[in-house]
Design a protein around this motif. Structure first.
Motif, PDB file in Angstrom:
ATOM      1  N   TYR A   8      33.597  42.657  39.253  1.00  0.00           N
ATOM      2  CA  TYR A   8      34.046  41.354  39.735  1.00  0.00           C
ATOM      3  C   TYR A   8      33.087  40.207  39.428  1.00  0.00           C
ATOM      4  N   TYR A  17      38.036  33.845  37.507  1.00  0.00           N
ATOM      5  CA  TYR A  17      38.077  33.342  38.881  1.00  0.00           C
ATOM      6  C   TYR A  17      37.466  31.945  38.929  1.00  0.00           C
ATOM      7  N   ASP A  26      39.441  38.745  45.785  1.00  0.00           N
ATOM      8  CA  ASP A  26      40.227  39.692  44.992  1.00  0.00           C
ATOM      9  C   ASP A  26      39.756  41.119  45.244  1.00  0.00           C
ATOM     10  N   SER A  29      40.872  42.272  48.714  1.00  0.00           N
ATOM     11  CA  SER A  29      42.314  42.496  48.842  1.00  0.00           C
ATOM     12  C   SER A  29      42.730  43.896  48.392  1.00  0.00           C
TER      13      SER A  29
END
Length: 86
Positions: A8, A17, A26, A29
């Motif tokens: 990420y 992002y 993200d 989630s």
């Protein structure tokens, strides 16, 4: 935590992002409660094992962090650790 940092916060994360917060959202989630708990424990251990900011940065980079957060790394990691709470 290596998955979180490497998947990420890789070199192209700000192309995918708008911010570090969006990338973290993200991750959160899709992460299971056990993954979140494990990541929080690993962050706690990382913060405790590295007294200097330089050592902490080196360790985070070794775990896959390519794009540093917009604020102090130690503070940001503590915020990420808090966000892992269910």
């Amino acid at each position: 935590m290596a998955h979180l940092l490497g998947a990420y916060f890789h070199q192209d994360c700000l192309c995918e992002y708008a911010s570090h917060e969006e990338a973290l959202a993200d991750y959160l989630s899709g992460a299971s409660e056990s993954d979140r708990r494990r990541a929080a424990e690993e962050i706690r251990d990382l913060l405790g094992a590295h007294a200097s900011d330089a050592d902490l940065k080196q360790a985070a980079v070794a775990l896959g962090l390519c794009v540093l957060p917009p604020r102090r790394l130690r503070r940001w990691l503590a915020e990420v650790q808090e966000a892992m709470a269910p």
